[in-house]
Design a protein around this motif. Structure first.
Motif, PDB file in Angstrom:
ATOM      1  N   ASN A  38       0.826  -1.213   0.000  1.00 41.02           N
ATOM      2  CA  ASN A  38       0.000   0.000   0.000  1.00 41.02           C
ATOM      3  C   ASN A  38       0.861   1.263   0.000  1.00 41.02           C
ATOM      4  O   ASN A  38       0.556   2.239   0.687  1.00 41.02           O
ATOM      5  CB  ASN A  38      -0.975   0.000   1.183  1.00 41.02           C
ATOM      6  N   GLY A  39       1.968   1.216  -0.734  1.00 39.27           N
ATOM      7  CA  GLY A  39       2.848   2.373  -0.875  1.00 39.27           C
ATOM      8  C   GLY A  39       3.847   2.571   0.243  1.00 39.27           C
ATOM      9  O   GLY A  39       4.702   3.449   0.167  1.00 39.27           O
ATOM     10  N   LYS A  40       3.782   1.757   1.299  1.00 38.67           N
ATOM     11  CA  LYS A  40       4.678   1.924   2.449  1.00 38.67           C
ATOM     12  C   LYS A  40       5.786   0.873   2.397  1.00 38.67           C
ATOM     13  O   LYS A  40       5.524  -0.317   2.221  1.00 38.67           O
ATOM     14  CB  LYS A  40       3.892   1.787   3.753  1.00 38.67           C
ATOM     15  N   LEU A  41       7.029   1.320   2.573  1.00 44.06           N
ATOM     16  CA  LEU A  41       8.179   0.423   2.556  1.00 44.06           C
ATOM     17  C   LEU A  41       8.052  -0.621   3.660  1.00 44.06           C
ATOM     18  O   LEU A  41       7.900  -0.280   4.835  1.00 44.06           O
ATOM     19  CB  LEU A  41       9.485   1.215   2.729  1.00 44.06           C
ATOM     20  N   GLN A  42       8.084  -1.908   3.275  1.00 42.32           N
ATOM     21  CA  GLN A  42       7.978  -3.016   4.215  1.00 42.32           C
ATOM     22  C   GLN A  42       9.303  -3.730   4.441  1.00 42.32           C
ATOM     23  O   GLN A  42       9.529  -4.293   5.503  1.00 42.32           O
ATOM     24  CB  GLN A  42       6.962  -4.052   3.702  1.00 42.32           C
ATOM     25  N   ASP A  43      10.133  -3.752   3.419  1.00 42.53           N
ATOM     26  CA  ASP A  43      11.384  -4.491   3.523  1.00 42.53           C
ATOM     27  C   ASP A  43      12.410  -3.915   2.552  1.00 42.53           C
ATOM     28  O   ASP A  43      12.054  -3.386   1.498  1.00 42.53           O
ATOM     29  CB  ASP A  43      11.151  -5.971   3.207  1.00 42.53           C
ATOM     30  N   LYS A  44      13.661  -4.043   2.932  1.00 40.39           N
ATOM     31  CA  LYS A  44      14.773  -3.593   2.097  1.00 40.39           C
ATOM     32  C   LYS A  44      15.938  -4.525   2.362  1.00 40.39           C
ATOM     33  O   LYS A  44      16.346  -4.699   3.512  1.00 40.39           O
ATOM     34  CB  LYS A  44      15.144  -2.150   2.441  1.00 40.39           C
ATOM     35  N   LYS A  45      16.426  -5.163   1.310  1.00 38.40           N
ATOM     36  CA  LYS A  45      17.492  -6.144   1.446  1.00 38.40           C
ATOM     37  C   LYS A  45      18.450  -6.037   0.269  1.00 38.40           C
ATOM     38  O   LYS A  45      18.116  -5.491  -0.770  1.00 38.40           O
ATOM     39  CB  LYS A  45      16.904  -7.558   1.439  1.00 38.40           C
ATOM     40  N   ARG A  46      19.622  -6.618   0.428  1.00 36.22           N
ATOM     41  CA  ARG A  46      20.531  -6.822  -0.696  1.00 36.22           C
ATOM     42  C   ARG A  46      20.084  -8.099  -1.388  1.00 36.22           C
ATOM     43  O   ARG A  46      19.555  -9.002  -0.752  1.00 36.22           O
ATOM     44  CB  ARG A  46      21.960  -6.987  -0.222  1.00 36.22           C
ATOM     45  N   PHE A  47      20.316  -8.163  -2.699  1.00 35.48           N
ATOM     46  CA  PHE A  47      20.015  -9.400  -3.402  1.00 35.48           C
ATOM     47  C   PHE A  47      21.137  -9.729  -4.370  1.00 35.48           C
ATOM     48  O   PHE A  47      21.891  -8.872  -4.796  1.00 35.48           O
ATOM     49  CB  PHE A  47      18.666  -9.320  -4.140  1.00 35.48           C
ATOM     50  N   SER A  48      21.230 -11.010  -4.678  1.00 36.52           N
ATOM     51  CA  SER A  48      22.155 -11.480  -5.702  1.00 36.52           C
ATOM     52  C   SER A  48      21.446 -12.593  -6.454  1.00 36.52           C
ATOM     53  O   SER A  48      20.520 -13.223  -5.942  1.00 36.52           O
ATOM     54  CB  SER A  48      23.460 -11.976  -5.082  1.00 36.52           C
TER      55      SER A  48
ATOM     56  N   ILE B 251      20.368  -5.624   5.082  1.00 38.46           N
ATOM     57  CA  ILE B 251      21.182  -4.413   4.966  1.00 38.46           C
ATOM     58  C   ILE B 251      21.391  -3.828   6.356  1.00 38.46           C
ATOM     59  O   ILE B 251      22.473  -3.448   6.728  1.00 38.46           O
ATOM     60  CB  ILE B 251      20.519  -3.370   4.040  1.00 38.46           C
ATOM     61  N   ASP B 252      20.302  -3.740   7.123  1.00 38.42           N
ATOM     62  CA  ASP B 252      20.384  -3.230   8.489  1.00 38.42           C
ATOM     63  C   ASP B 252      19.322  -3.915   9.341  1.00 38.42           C
ATOM     64  O   ASP B 252      18.499  -4.686   8.838  1.00 38.42           O
ATOM     65  CB  ASP B 252      20.246  -1.702   8.528  1.00 38.42           C
TER      66      ASP B 252
END
Length: 145
Positions: free
Chosen positions: A75-85, A106-107
Motif C-alpha cells: 500500500n505504498g509503504k516500505l515493508q522491507d529492504k534487502k541486498r540481493f544477488s 542491509i540493516d
C-alpha cells in the motif's frame, strides 16, 4: 596532515564507487529484473491458496535496483529492504539448474527472512518468482509503467 587528508579522500572515492557499482548477473537476460513490479497473484502452499490484490485488499510492489538492492512496498509503504544477488544453481522445484535470487539484510530495521526464489520471465513485462521450498508460493508480477 596532507597524507591523512589524501588517504581519507581516496577511501571515500573508493567507497562511493563500490556503492554505485552494478551487480553482476549470470546472464544478461536477467537485466529485465531491474525496475518496479506490481503484484498480480500469489498461489501455492499446502492448501493451494490463491491470493490477489482484490482478495487481500492490498497493493504490493517490489523493486530491484542495479546496485543489488531489493525493496518491497505494501500500500505504498516500505515493508522491507534487502541486498540481493542472482546465481545459477540447482532448483529444488525443477530438479535442474535455474536462476536463484538470494537475499541478505542491509540493516536491523528489516529483520524478516525472505526465502530464496527462482526467477523467470514471461515476455519482457511479467516476472515469475517461485520460493525454493516444497509447498511454498509462486508469485506473478507485472512491470510497473
Amino acid at each position: 596532515m596532507k597524507f591523512r587528508l589524501t588517504l581519507v579522500s581516496l577511501s571515500f572515492i573508493l567507497l562511493a564507487q563500490t556503492c554505485s557499482k552494478e551487480i553482476t548477473l549470470p546472464d544478461s537476460e536477467l537485466k529485465k529484473i531491474f525496475g518496479k513490479w506490481e503484484w498480480i497473484e500469489t498461489s501455492g502452499g499446502f492448501a493451494g491458496k490463491i491470493m490477489t490484490p482484490a482478495k487481500t485488499g492490498t497493493t504490493d510492489e517490489i523493486e530491484f535496483s542495479t546496485q543489488g538492492i531489493f525493496q518491497e512496498f505494501k500500500n505504498g509503504k516500505l515493508q522491507d529492504k534487502k541486498r540481493f544477488s542472482i546465481t545459477k544453481d540447482k532448483s529444488i522445484l525443477k530438479g535442474d539448474s535455474a536462476y536463484i535470487i538470494s537475499f541478505s539484510s542491509i540493516d536491523s530495521s528489516f529483520r524478516r527472512a525472505i526465502q530464496k526464489q527462482s526467477v523467470s520471465f514471461t515476455g519482457s513485462d511479467t516476472l515469475l518468482l517461485n520460493e525454493e521450498c516444497f509447498d511454498c508460493f509462486s508469485s506473478i508480477w507485472v512491470r510497473k509503467k
